[in-house]
Scaffold this active site. Structure first.
Site, PDB file in Angstrom:
ATOM      1  N   ASP A   1      30.058  25.238   9.771  1.00  0.00           N
ATOM      2  CA  ASP A   1      28.968  24.575   8.871  1.00  0.00           C
ATOM      3  C   ASP A   1      27.700  25.409   9.027  1.00  0.00           C
ATOM      4  OD1 ASP A   1      28.394  22.780   6.554  1.00  0.00           O
ATOM      5  OD2 ASP A   1      26.813  22.049   7.813  1.00  0.00           O
ATOM      6  N   SER A   2      26.888  25.563   8.052  1.00  0.00           N
ATOM      7  CA  SER A   2      25.539  26.025   8.019  1.00  0.00           C
ATOM      8  C   SER A   2      24.472  25.377   9.089  1.00  0.00           C
ATOM      9  CB  SER A   2      24.853  26.288   6.757  1.00  0.00           C
ATOM     10  OG  SER A   2      24.827  24.716   6.435  1.00  0.00           O
TER      11      SER A   2
ATOM     12  N   CYS B   1      31.460  24.065   5.157  1.00  0.00           N
ATOM     13  CA  CYS B   1      30.430  24.311   4.432  1.00  0.00           C
ATOM     14  C   CYS B   1      30.615  24.838   2.730  1.00  0.00           C
ATOM     15  CB  CYS B   1      29.284  25.339   5.026  1.00  0.00           C
ATOM     16  SG  CYS B   1      28.011  25.884   4.086  1.00  0.00           S
TER      17      CYS B   1
ATOM     18  N   GLU C   1      18.027  17.053   6.318  1.00  0.00           N
ATOM     19  CA  GLU C   1      17.719  17.727   7.606  1.00  0.00           C
ATOM     20  C   GLU C   1      16.244  17.355   8.137  1.00  0.00           C
ATOM     21  OE1 GLU C   1      18.805  20.625   9.333  1.00  0.00           O
ATOM     22  OE2 GLU C   1      20.816  20.314   8.155  1.00  0.00           O
TER      23      GLU C   1
ATOM     24  N   CYS D   1      28.763  19.080  -1.186  1.00  0.00           N
ATOM     25  CA  CYS D   1      27.970  19.493   0.065  1.00  0.00           C
ATOM     26  C   CYS D   1      27.974  18.574   1.321  1.00  0.00           C
ATOM     27  CB  CYS D   1      26.290  19.600  -0.217  1.00  0.00           C
ATOM     28  SG  CYS D   1      25.294  19.999   1.008  1.00  0.00           S
TER      29      CYS D   1
ATOM     30  N   HIS E   1      26.297  17.612   3.287  1.00  0.00           N
ATOM     31  CA  HIS E   1      25.288  16.616   3.727  1.00  0.00           C
ATOM     32  C   HIS E   1      25.075  15.328   2.993  1.00  0.00           C
ATOM     33  CE1 HIS E   1      23.518  20.277   5.822  1.00  0.00           C
ATOM     34  NE2 HIS E   1      22.601  19.440   6.012  1.00  0.00           N
TER      35      HIS E   1
END
Ligand code: DGL
Length: 271
Positions: A7-8, A70, A155, A189, A191
């Protein structure tokens, strides 16, 4: 050999958790490119270059199969890596994404044949979801919404605040205003599961919110059953290792939001 999950940043941990729950027997390596996150706002060339570098590193770490958890990397880099790079660098290994399995599951979920996709700017502008869903279910209408503020809020651990609620409501209102037949909203996504409860507060009852983790885990399970020639190389020691391109202490500390239990990571320097 191991199964790599890329993942990023931290978001792929939400997918890895579901994969391990469904397939606890395998050995996993997680790599988060935290030093270069976010990917969602970057160009095709940059996301492709970064993702390829991370896939190569996971191959160096003895991964037989790499999952691009991702969505942005799946949308912008997967096809090029599968078609152009893999035959040259590792023809007998596999790189799999998350958009195709999610698209496959959509057909049985929507009753109104209208699906909303929430994703990063990169994922939405690539139109990968529309393309994949239309290939499989031409009658399904796909409505998309970029949600560029959500990843930075998560984040920065600001996602459970009134400020975050403002942006959550803003994008939900926006997608629902585009089409009032939507009965299925995809969290496109890695997240977004972290704000699923907040999203649910702004979504009218009767609209289903789809998480990818369990879908990707089921799809990997299915893939391994259909491909014993790959599965036989996947070792079964029930281990998981975490790697990050950022400082290991920073990763271990922040990852708890996504992993809910202590973990320790090691830094990798990409060359
Ligand atoms: N993990 C990315 C995704 O699933 C989002 C984070 C980023 O923008 O890097 O699309």
């Amino acid at each position: 050999m191991k199964i790599g999950v890329f993942d990023s940043g931290y978001g792929g941990l939400t997918v890895l958790k579901d994969i391990i729950e469904q397939l606890p027997q395998y050995d996993y390596v997680y790599l988060g490119d935290n030093a270069r996150t976010p990917y969602g706002t970057r160009s095709y060339e940059v996301v492709y270059g970064y993702t390829l570098q991370c896939v190569r590193r996971l191959f160096d770490m003895d991964c037989r199969i790499v999952i691009l958890a991702c969505n942005t990397a799946s949308a912008k880099a997967l096809r090029s890596i599968q078609q152009n790079d893999l035959p040259l660098i590792a023809p007998d290994r596999r790189v799999l994404g998350v958009i195709r399995p999610t698209a496959e599951s959509i057909g049985s979920l929507t009753k109104t044949n209208t699906v909303g996709i929430l994703g990063t700017t990169g994922t939405i502008r690539s139109q990968s979801y529309e393309i994949e869903i239309k290939k499989l279910f031409p009658r399904i209408e796909v409505v998309s919404q970029e949600c560029p503020m959500w990843v930075p809020l998560i984040e920065n651990n600001e996602h459970l605040t009134a400020g975050a609620d403002y942006f959550i409501k803003k994008y939900i209102d926006s997608i629902l205003a585009k089409n009032n037949n939507i009965d299925t909203l995809v969290l496109g996504c890695t997240h977004y599961p972290l704000i699923a409860d907040s999203i649910a507060r702004f979504v009218p009852e009767g609209i289903r919110i789809v998480h990818q983790g369990a879908i990707v885990a089921a799809s990997l399970d299915d893939y391994l059953h259909r491909h014993p020639e790959q599965e036989q190389y996947c070792s079964k020691g029930s281990t998981v290792e975490f790697y990050t391109t950022e400082a290991e202490g920073k990763f271990s500390e922040h990852a708890s939001i996504f992993w809910q239990e202590p973990l320790s990571a090691q830094t990798v320097i990409l060359t």
